[in-house]
Write an enzyme that holds these catalytic residues in place. Structure first.
Site, PDB file in Angstrom:
ATOM      1  N   HIS A  34      10.982   3.762  -2.078  1.00  0.00           N
ATOM      2  CA  HIS A  34       9.914   2.897  -1.583  1.00  0.00           C
ATOM      3  C   HIS A  34       8.543   3.344  -2.122  1.00  0.00           C
ATOM      4  CE1 HIS A  34       7.508   0.544   1.221  1.00  0.00           C
ATOM      5  NE2 HIS A  34       6.887   1.654   1.574  1.00  0.00           N
ATOM      6  N   ASN A  65      -1.188  -2.347   4.018  1.00  0.00           N
ATOM      7  CA  ASN A  65      -0.185  -2.890   3.082  1.00  0.00           C
ATOM      8  C   ASN A  65      -0.668  -2.847   1.635  1.00  0.00           C
ATOM      9  OD1 ASN A  65       1.561  -3.442   5.182  1.00  0.00           O
ATOM     10  ND2 ASN A  65       0.682  -5.476   5.531  1.00  0.00           N
ATOM     11  N   GLU A  91       2.036   6.955  -0.288  1.00  0.00           N
ATOM     12  CA  GLU A  91       1.358   6.410   0.907  1.00  0.00           C
ATOM     13  C   GLU A  91       0.032   7.147   1.141  1.00  0.00           C
ATOM     14  OE1 GLU A  91       2.609   3.745   2.145  1.00  0.00           O
ATOM     15  OE2 GLU A  91       4.805   3.839   1.967  1.00  0.00           O
ATOM     16  N   LYS A 109       5.186   0.805  15.065  1.00  0.00           N
ATOM     17  CA  LYS A 109       6.007  -0.297  14.542  1.00  0.00           C
ATOM     18  C   LYS A 109       7.457   0.159  14.479  1.00  0.00           C
ATOM     19  CE  LYS A 109       3.182  -3.107  11.443  1.00  0.00           C
ATOM     20  NZ  LYS A 109       3.036  -3.539  10.032  1.00  0.00           N
ATOM     21  N   LYS A 124      -4.491   6.604   9.567  1.00  0.00           N
ATOM     22  CA  LYS A 124      -3.591   5.594  10.131  1.00  0.00           C
ATOM     23  C   LYS A 124      -3.946   5.350  11.598  1.00  0.00           C
ATOM     24  CE  LYS A 124       0.620   3.345  10.278  1.00  0.00           C
ATOM     25  NZ  LYS A 124       2.045   3.364  10.049  1.00  0.00           N
ATOM     26  N   HIS A 169       1.660  -2.891  -1.398  1.00  0.00           N
ATOM     27  CA  HIS A 169       3.000  -3.175  -0.880  1.00  0.00           C
ATOM     28  C   HIS A 169       3.533  -4.563  -1.242  1.00  0.00           C
ATOM     29  CE1 HIS A 169       2.660   0.577   1.229  1.00  0.00           C
ATOM     30  NE2 HIS A 169       3.827   0.422   1.813  1.00  0.00           N
ATOM     31  N   HIS A 226       7.080  -4.090  -2.569  1.00  0.00           N
ATOM     32  CA  HIS A 226       8.293  -4.585  -1.904  1.00  0.00           C
ATOM     33  C   HIS A 226       9.134  -5.447  -2.832  1.00  0.00           C
ATOM     34  CE1 HIS A 226       6.676  -4.011   2.454  1.00  0.00           C
ATOM     35  NE2 HIS A 226       7.492  -3.046   2.113  1.00  0.00           N
ATOM     36  N   GLU A 271      -1.636  -5.662  14.473  1.00  0.00           N
ATOM     37  CA  GLU A 271      -1.833  -6.317  13.181  1.00  0.00           C
ATOM     38  C   GLU A 271      -2.297  -7.760  13.282  1.00  0.00           C
ATOM     39  OE1 GLU A 271       0.777  -4.935  10.111  1.00  0.00           O
ATOM     40  OE2 GLU A 271       0.455  -6.738   8.913  1.00  0.00           O
ATOM     41  N   ARG A 274      -5.306  -4.151  10.344  1.00  0.00           N
ATOM     42  CA  ARG A 274      -4.159  -3.290  10.047  1.00  0.00           C
ATOM     43  C   ARG A 274      -3.470  -3.676   8.741  1.00  0.00           C
ATOM     44  NH1 ARG A 274       0.216  -0.780  14.349  1.00  0.00           N
ATOM     45  NH2 ARG A 274       1.553   0.154  12.787  1.00  0.00           N
ATOM     46  N   ARG A 294      14.303  -2.297  28.670  1.00  0.00           N
ATOM     47  CA  ARG A 294      13.003  -2.902  28.345  1.00  0.00           C
ATOM     48  C   ARG A 294      11.956  -1.872  27.912  1.00  0.00           C
ATOM     49  NH1 ARG A 294      14.774  -5.482  32.839  1.00  0.00           N
ATOM     50  NH2 ARG A 294      15.486  -7.621  32.461  1.00  0.00           N
TER      51      ARG A 294
HETATM   52  N1  LIG Z   1       7.326   1.824  11.033  1.00  0.00           N
HETATM   53  C1  LIG Z   1       6.467   1.963  10.053  1.00  0.00           C
HETATM   54  O1  LIG Z   1       5.276   1.824  10.220  1.00  0.00           O
HETATM   55  C2  LIG Z   1       7.013   2.336   8.709  1.00  0.00           C
HETATM   56  C3  LIG Z   1       6.126   2.767   7.715  1.00  0.00           C
HETATM   57  C4  LIG Z   1       6.665   3.178   6.493  1.00  0.00           C
HETATM   58  C5  LIG Z   1       8.029   3.124   6.265  1.00  0.00           C
HETATM   59  N2  LIG Z   1       8.858   2.676   7.275  1.00  0.00           N
HETATM   60  C6  LIG Z   1      10.312   2.613   7.071  1.00  0.00           C
HETATM   61  O2  LIG Z   1      10.766   3.918   6.779  1.00  0.00           O
HETATM   62  C7  LIG Z   1      11.948   3.834   5.974  1.00  0.00           C
HETATM   63  C8  LIG Z   1      11.824   4.789   4.819  1.00  0.00           C
HETATM   64  O3  LIG Z   1      11.637   6.080   5.341  1.00  0.00           O
HETATM   65  P1  LIG Z   1      12.074   7.374   4.525  1.00  0.00           P
HETATM   66  O4  LIG Z   1      11.526   7.300   3.165  1.00  0.00           O
HETATM   67  O5  LIG Z   1      11.737   8.531   5.374  1.00  0.00           O
HETATM   68  O6  LIG Z   1      13.653   7.175   4.359  1.00  0.00           O
HETATM   69  P2  LIG Z   1      14.940   7.772   5.121  1.00  0.00           P
HETATM   70  O7  LIG Z   1      14.720   7.877   6.565  1.00  0.00           O
HETATM   71  O8  LIG Z   1      16.093   6.995   4.634  1.00  0.00           O
HETATM   72  O9  LIG Z   1      15.037   9.249   4.525  1.00  0.00           O
HETATM   73  C9  LIG Z   1      15.310   9.423   3.153  1.00  0.00           C
HETATM   74  C10 LIG Z   1      16.476  10.411   2.942  1.00  0.00           C
HETATM   75  O10 LIG Z   1      16.019  11.726   3.209  1.00  0.00           O
HETATM   76  C11 LIG Z   1      16.941  12.398   4.060  1.00  0.00           C
HETATM   77  N3  LIG Z   1      16.141  13.374   4.798  1.00  0.00           N
HETATM   78  C12 LIG Z   1      15.322  13.154   5.857  1.00  0.00           C
HETATM   79  N4  LIG Z   1      14.684  14.276   6.176  1.00  0.00           N
HETATM   80  C13 LIG Z   1      15.104  15.230   5.327  1.00  0.00           C
HETATM   81  C14 LIG Z   1      14.771  16.593   5.155  1.00  0.00           C
HETATM   82  N5  LIG Z   1      13.844  17.194   5.907  1.00  0.00           N
HETATM   83  N6  LIG Z   1      15.400  17.289   4.180  1.00  0.00           N
HETATM   84  C15 LIG Z   1      16.307  16.677   3.368  1.00  0.00           C
HETATM   85  N7  LIG Z   1      16.646  15.383   3.464  1.00  0.00           N
HETATM   86  C16 LIG Z   1      16.035  14.671   4.432  1.00  0.00           C
HETATM   87  C17 LIG Z   1      17.549  11.316   4.891  1.00  0.00           C
HETATM   88  O11 LIG Z   1      18.806  11.697   5.404  1.00  0.00           O
HETATM   89  C18 LIG Z   1      17.664  10.177   3.871  1.00  0.00           C
HETATM   90  O12 LIG Z   1      18.837  10.309   3.134  1.00  0.00           O
HETATM   91  C19 LIG Z   1      12.086   2.379   5.548  1.00  0.00           C
HETATM   92  O13 LIG Z   1      13.104   1.778   6.294  1.00  0.00           O
HETATM   93  C20 LIG Z   1      10.719   1.784   5.897  1.00  0.00           C
HETATM   94  O14 LIG Z   1      10.817   0.409   6.225  1.00  0.00           O
HETATM   95  C21 LIG Z   1       8.373   2.290   8.470  1.00  0.00           C
HETATM   96 ZN   LIG Z   2       5.009   1.953   2.592  1.00  0.00          ZN
END
Ligand SMILES: NC(=O)c1ccc[n+]([C@@H]2O[C@H](COP(=O)([O-])OP(=O)(O)OC[C@H]3O[C@@H](n4cnc5c(N)ncnc54)[C@H](O)[C@@H]3O)[C@@H](O)[C@H]2O)c1
Ligand SMILES: [Zn+2]
Length: 371
Positions: free
Chosen positions: A272, A253, A193, A151, A235, A256, A260, A245, A249, A129
């Site tokens: 993204h 977006n 972002e 999140k 943020k 987005h 999206h 949210e 908050r 939990r």
């Molecule tokens: N929770 C939130 O508030 C929030 C906000 C924005 C995005 N997200 C989520 O985040 C995800 C996207 O995140 P992302 O863009 O970091 O993608 P990701 O985590 O898939 O990373 C992108 C790629 O970079 C590689 N990588 C990571 N760190 C590295 C480094 N230092 N050097 C070389 N390669 C590296 C990873 O292995 C992966 O292949 C989505 O699923 C999105 O929904 C969540």
């Molecule tokens: Zn985003």
């Protein structure tokens, strides 16, 4: 090195930013955190992906070993990429936690991009939990957006982020040295972002981007640290006012809704952040047409998107009506209209603006390929 606080009613947490700040992990790992059982020596589980493990796991383990009960943190590695954000992968992580005897007073450290942060955060939120977790983001996207705010989410075949829960980390450690190994395309995608935060926050941060664009792209350490700290402050301020949210908050977006839809319709061919850049160009156009945003202000955001190396046009034709329909499904609004965050001015974002689908299709012309 910079440290900032995320202030929340149930107890906040610190964000450490800078080259080499991974050292902060050892004290954070054993620090008491409100709402969780105390643990002088927790068992530590690191959740990461294969790419990040090859590059940075050793450096993190070197620090965590002294804080771990057995001197051997448990390491759980998933495949890189969005495909790991599933119930199946979460299920295999639960099994490993059970085998490792991980208890409620123990600690999870997520080391990776937003995928690892969302997945590992979700597992931390639901194991017994909810147990303590620390975010160690290694992509710019995660450092300036995903890691702060609490999140967590998993994807279902029916859509992205459909299963999730709010679970704030006990701390966030952003070691900018880890970002040096990011491919330039991923680094630039994360910058979208930052432009988004500038658009909703105000002129000062937008001016700063314009002045520092060159140094940002060169990843100059001091500029990178400043960029990440500024984004985390923005943020954190929004999250502090509306943790779950209920209203404000939603301004996060910006860009987005269309972003999206494009991401989905192009089958994740674009990053993204690249889609968010395109989404901001469309949102800017709509903001000029119906929210009073000055053309010159929209132009500044568009020029910055271009200068940072983000795409300003779709790579190929995507049916405008299809984009509008996808936006509608995503936001579950009535047929014929879509809800948007629009800008009345730089730093004045208004969530929940109703846009007619025909107007949206019209505005999409600004990102049509080969214009
Ligand atoms: N929770 C939130 O508030 C929030 C906000 C924005 C995005 N997200 C989520 O985040 C995800 C996207 O995140 P992302 O863009 O970091 O993608 P990701 O985590 O898939 O990373 C992108 C790629 O970079 C590689 N990588 C990571 N760190 C590295 C480094 N230092 N050097 C070389 N390669 C590296 C990873 O292995 C992966 O292949 C989505 O699923 C999105 O929904 C969540
Ligand atoms: Zn985003």
């Amino acid at each position: 090195m910079k440290t900032l606080n995320v202030e929340l009613t149930g107890g906040g947490y610190r964000v450490h930013i800078g080259a080499g700040v991974r050292g902060a992990l050892s004290s954070l790992a054993t620090a008491p955190h409100r709402g969780f059982p105390p643990a002088d020596k927790p068992r530590i589980t690191v959740i990461t992906d294969k790419t990040v493990a090859d590059l940075h796991l050793r450096a993190v383990l070197d620090i965590l070993q002294s804080a771990d009960d057995s001197s051997r943190p448990l390491v759980l590695t998933v495949d890189p990429g969005e495909a790991s954000k599933t119930l199946e992968v979460a299920g295999s992580l639960y099994q490993a936690l059970a085998q490792g005897g991980i208890e409620r007073s123990d600690l999870i450290v997520t080391l990776g991009g937003g995928v690892v942060g969302d997945l590992g955060g979700f597992v931390a939120a639901t194991w017994h939990r909810g147990i303590r977790f620390i975010q160690v983001p290694t992509t710019l996207e995660a450092a300036i957006d995903a890691a702060v705010g609490g999140k967590t989410a998993l994807n279902l075949p029916a859509g992205k982020n459909l299963v999730g829960v709010f679970h704030q980390p006990a701390g966030v450690v952003i070691d900018t040295d880890f970002l040096n190994t990011l491919p330039q395309r991923d680094f630039v995608a994360g910058l979208a972002e930052s432009v988004k935060h500038a658009a909703i926050d105000g002129e000062t941060f937008l001016d700063w981007h314009e002045q520092q664009a060159q140094s940002i792209l060169a990843r100059e350490p001091a500029v990178l640290e400043e960029l990440i700290a500024w984004n985390c402050r923005i943020k954190a301020a929004v999250v502090a006012q509306d943790e779950r949210e209920h209203g404000l908050r939603a301004v996060l977006n910006y860009g987005h809704t269309v972003g999206h839809a494009i991401e989905h319709l192009l089958g994740y061919e674009l990053r993204h952040g690249e889609c968010v850049g395109l989404g901001m160009i469309v949102a800017g156009e709509l903001s000029c047409r119906q929210a009073g945003l000055a053309r010159a202000s929209a132009g500044r955001i568009n020029s910055l998107v271009a200068r940072l190396g983000l795409p300003t046009r779709l790579p190929r034709r995507v049916d405008g009506a299809g984009i509008a329909a996808t936006c509608r499904l995503d936001k579950k609004t009535r047929a014929g209209e879509v809800r948007f965050v629009l800008l009345e001015g730089i730093g004045r974002a208004r969530p929940g603006c109703s846009v007619r689908e025909t107007d949206l299709v019209d505005a999409l012309a600004v990102i049509a390929p080969g214009r």
